[in-house]
Design a protein around this motif. Structure first.
Motif, PDB file in Angstrom:
ATOM      1  N   MET A 161     -10.633   9.802 -11.959  1.00  0.00           N
ATOM      2  CA  MET A 161      -9.802   9.555 -13.137  1.00  0.00           C
ATOM      3  C   MET A 161     -10.067   8.179 -13.745  1.00  0.00           C
ATOM      4  N   GLY A 162     -10.890   7.374 -13.083  1.00  0.00           N
ATOM      5  CA  GLY A 162     -11.291   6.094 -13.666  1.00  0.00           C
ATOM      6  C   GLY A 162     -10.491   4.894 -13.223  1.00  0.00           C
ATOM      7  N   PHE A 163      -9.732   5.015 -12.129  1.00  0.00           N
ATOM      8  CA  PHE A 163      -8.968   3.864 -11.650  1.00  0.00           C
ATOM      9  C   PHE A 163      -8.894   3.888 -10.137  1.00  0.00           C
ATOM     10  N   GLN A 164      -8.384   2.803  -9.588  1.00  0.00           N
ATOM     11  CA  GLN A 164      -8.178   2.708  -8.148  1.00  0.00           C
ATOM     12  C   GLN A 164      -7.007   1.758  -7.918  1.00  0.00           C
ATOM     13  N   TYR A 165      -6.241   2.016  -6.870  1.00  0.00           N
ATOM     14  CA  TYR A 165      -5.131   1.136  -6.526  1.00  0.00           C
ATOM     15  C   TYR A 165      -5.657  -0.068  -5.762  1.00  0.00           C
ATOM     16  N   THR A 180       0.804  -1.220   0.000  1.00  0.00           N
ATOM     17  CA  THR A 180       0.000   0.000   0.000  1.00  0.00           C
ATOM     18  C   THR A 180       0.838   1.272   0.000  1.00  0.00           C
ATOM     19  N   LYS A 181       2.117   1.159  -0.299  1.00  0.00           N
ATOM     20  CA  LYS A 181       2.988   2.325  -0.309  1.00  0.00           C
ATOM     21  C   LYS A 181       2.548   3.301  -1.409  1.00  0.00           C
ATOM     22  N   ASN A 182       2.444   4.584  -1.064  1.00  0.00           N
ATOM     23  CA  ASN A 182       2.049   5.672  -1.965  1.00  0.00           C
ATOM     24  C   ASN A 182       0.653   5.503  -2.555  1.00  0.00           C
ATOM     25  N   THR A 183      -0.258   4.865  -1.837  1.00  0.00           N
ATOM     26  CA  THR A 183      -1.627   4.725  -2.335  1.00  0.00           C
ATOM     27  C   THR A 183      -2.639   5.425  -1.449  1.00  0.00           C
ATOM     28  N   LEU A 184      -2.280   5.803  -0.257  1.00  0.00           N
ATOM     29  CA  LEU A 184      -3.185   6.425   0.713  1.00  0.00           C
ATOM     30  C   LEU A 184      -4.493   5.649   0.805  1.00  0.00           C
ATOM     31  N   SER A 185      -4.389   4.354   0.977  1.00  0.00           N
ATOM     32  CA  SER A 185      -5.603   3.538   1.049  1.00  0.00           C
ATOM     33  C   SER A 185      -6.415   3.935   2.277  1.00  0.00           C
ATOM     34  N   GLY A 186      -7.703   4.131   2.077  1.00  0.00           N
ATOM     35  CA  GLY A 186      -8.592   4.559   3.146  1.00  0.00           C
ATOM     36  C   GLY A 186      -8.770   6.061   3.233  1.00  0.00           C
ATOM     37  N   ASN A 187      -7.958   6.836   2.517  1.00  0.00           N
ATOM     38  CA  ASN A 187      -8.084   8.285   2.511  1.00  0.00           C
ATOM     39  C   ASN A 187      -9.151   8.663   1.489  1.00  0.00           C
ATOM     40  N   GLN A 188     -10.260   9.215   1.953  1.00  0.00           N
ATOM     41  CA  GLN A 188     -11.395   9.495   1.086  1.00  0.00           C
ATOM     42  C   GLN A 188     -11.050  10.525   0.009  1.00  0.00           C
ATOM     43  N   CYS A 189     -10.253  11.501   0.340  1.00  0.00           N
ATOM     44  CA  CYS A 189      -9.871  12.536  -0.621  1.00  0.00           C
ATOM     45  C   CYS A 189      -9.150  11.914  -1.819  1.00  0.00           C
ATOM     46  N   LYS A 198      -7.647   8.447 -21.579  1.00  0.00           N
ATOM     47  CA  LYS A 198      -8.760   9.205 -21.005  1.00  0.00           C
ATOM     48  C   LYS A 198      -8.296  10.523 -20.384  1.00  0.00           C
ATOM     49  N   ASN A 199      -7.200  10.509 -19.626  1.00  0.00           N
ATOM     50  CA  ASN A 199      -6.781  11.665 -18.830  1.00  0.00           C
ATOM     51  C   ASN A 199      -5.571  12.400 -19.387  1.00  0.00           C
ATOM     52  N   GLY A 200      -5.001  11.941 -20.466  1.00  0.00           N
ATOM     53  CA  GLY A 200      -3.837  12.594 -21.050  1.00  0.00           C
ATOM     54  C   GLY A 200      -2.555  11.909 -20.618  1.00  0.00           C
ATOM     55  N   PRO A 201      -1.470  12.203 -21.326  1.00  0.00           N
ATOM     56  CA  PRO A 201      -0.210  11.506 -21.060  1.00  0.00           C
ATOM     57  C   PRO A 201       0.437  11.864 -19.719  1.00  0.00           C
ATOM     58  N   PHE A 202       0.051  12.976 -19.110  1.00  0.00           N
ATOM     59  CA  PHE A 202       0.662  13.393 -17.847  1.00  0.00           C
ATOM     60  C   PHE A 202      -0.272  13.152 -16.665  1.00  0.00           C
ATOM     61  N   TRP A 203      -1.072  12.090 -16.728  1.00  0.00           N
ATOM     62  CA  TRP A 203      -2.018  11.790 -15.658  1.00  0.00           C
ATOM     63  C   TRP A 203      -1.298  11.467 -14.360  1.00  0.00           C
ATOM     64  N   LYS A 204      -0.131  10.854 -14.436  1.00  0.00           N
ATOM     65  CA  LYS A 204       0.594  10.475 -13.225  1.00  0.00           C
ATOM     66  C   LYS A 204       1.079  11.716 -12.470  1.00  0.00           C
ATOM     67  N   VAL A 205       1.425  12.773 -13.187  1.00  0.00           N
ATOM     68  CA  VAL A 205       1.835  14.023 -12.546  1.00  0.00           C
ATOM     69  C   VAL A 205       0.657  14.611 -11.769  1.00  0.00           C
ATOM     70  N   LYS A 206      -0.544  14.571 -12.381  1.00  0.00           N
ATOM     71  CA  LYS A 206      -1.742  15.068 -11.700  1.00  0.00           C
ATOM     72  C   LYS A 206      -2.034  14.246 -10.447  1.00  0.00           C
ATOM     73  N   VAL A 207      -1.893  12.931 -10.559  1.00  0.00           N
ATOM     74  CA  VAL A 207      -2.161  12.061  -9.417  1.00  0.00           C
ATOM     75  C   VAL A 207      -1.169  12.337  -8.290  1.00  0.00           C
ATOM     76  N   ASN A 208       0.105  12.486  -8.622  1.00  0.00           N
ATOM     77  CA  ASN A 208       1.110  12.759  -7.587  1.00  0.00           C
ATOM     78  C   ASN A 208       0.864  14.098  -6.909  1.00  0.00           C
ATOM     79  N   LYS A 209       0.432  15.098  -7.678  1.00  0.00           N
ATOM     80  CA  LYS A 209       0.139  16.413  -7.100  1.00  0.00           C
ATOM     81  C   LYS A 209      -1.027  16.315  -6.122  1.00  0.00           C
ATOM     82  N   ARG A 210      -2.095  15.650  -6.534  1.00  0.00           N
ATOM     83  CA  ARG A 210      -3.252  15.496  -5.651  1.00  0.00           C
ATOM     84  C   ARG A 210      -2.937  14.586  -4.467  1.00  0.00           C
ATOM     85  N   TYR A 211      -2.008  13.618  -4.668  1.00  0.00           N
ATOM     86  CA  TYR A 211      -1.564  12.757  -3.574  1.00  0.00           C
ATOM     87  C   TYR A 211      -0.963  13.604  -2.456  1.00  0.00           C
TER      88      TYR A 211
END
Length: 140
Positions: A81-85, A64-73, A115-128
């Protein structure tokens, strides 16, 4: 220059492949109207009245590293974004070996990139980081 051309060509071929698989998998038997309100004598069916949920794809991880499992936000961000860890220990059903996990995750990431563009991982890390520090959840 030739390597760059081959990489771009390979990416285009793979993205077309992922898109065609996704288009072929869609259900074309659904009626054009979500309810039966167009017929006067029809009784509402509670099973058909719920809002259609978007299908969620899963990215399989060993822990569960870097997934914030259980964090509702963060879960709302990833679901939007259409996925889940999904954390699955090695050797269990969808995570039998590294090759099957990689192949599954590659397909999911192709769909997410489409669906979300080639830089979706950057968006996910920012929101993380925003969800992690905003909620004080430093364990994920």
């Amino acid at each position: 220059m030739r390597r760059l051309f081959y990489r771009i060509f390979l990416f285009l071929i793979l993205s077309v492949f992922c898109l065609t698989n996704n288009v072929l998998a869609q259900d074309k038997t659904k009626p054009p109207f979500p309810t039966q309100n167009t017929v006067i004598d029809a009784k509402p069916d509670p099973k058909k009245q719920h809002k259609d949920a978007k299908p969620v794809k899963y990215i399989i991880k060993n822990d569960t590293k870097n997934t914030l499992s259980g964090n509702q936000c963060f879960e709302e961000v990833t679901r939007g974004m259409g996925f889940q860890y999904l954390a699955v220990p090695k050797g269990q059903a969808p995570n039998k070996n590294g090759w099957s996990r990689w192949r599954h995750n590659f397909g999911v990431k192709c769909v997410i990139s489409w669906k979300n563009g080639p830089f979706w991982k950057v968006k996910v890390n920012k929101r993380y980081k925003e969800c992690k520090y905003g909620s004080g959840d430093y364990t994920g």
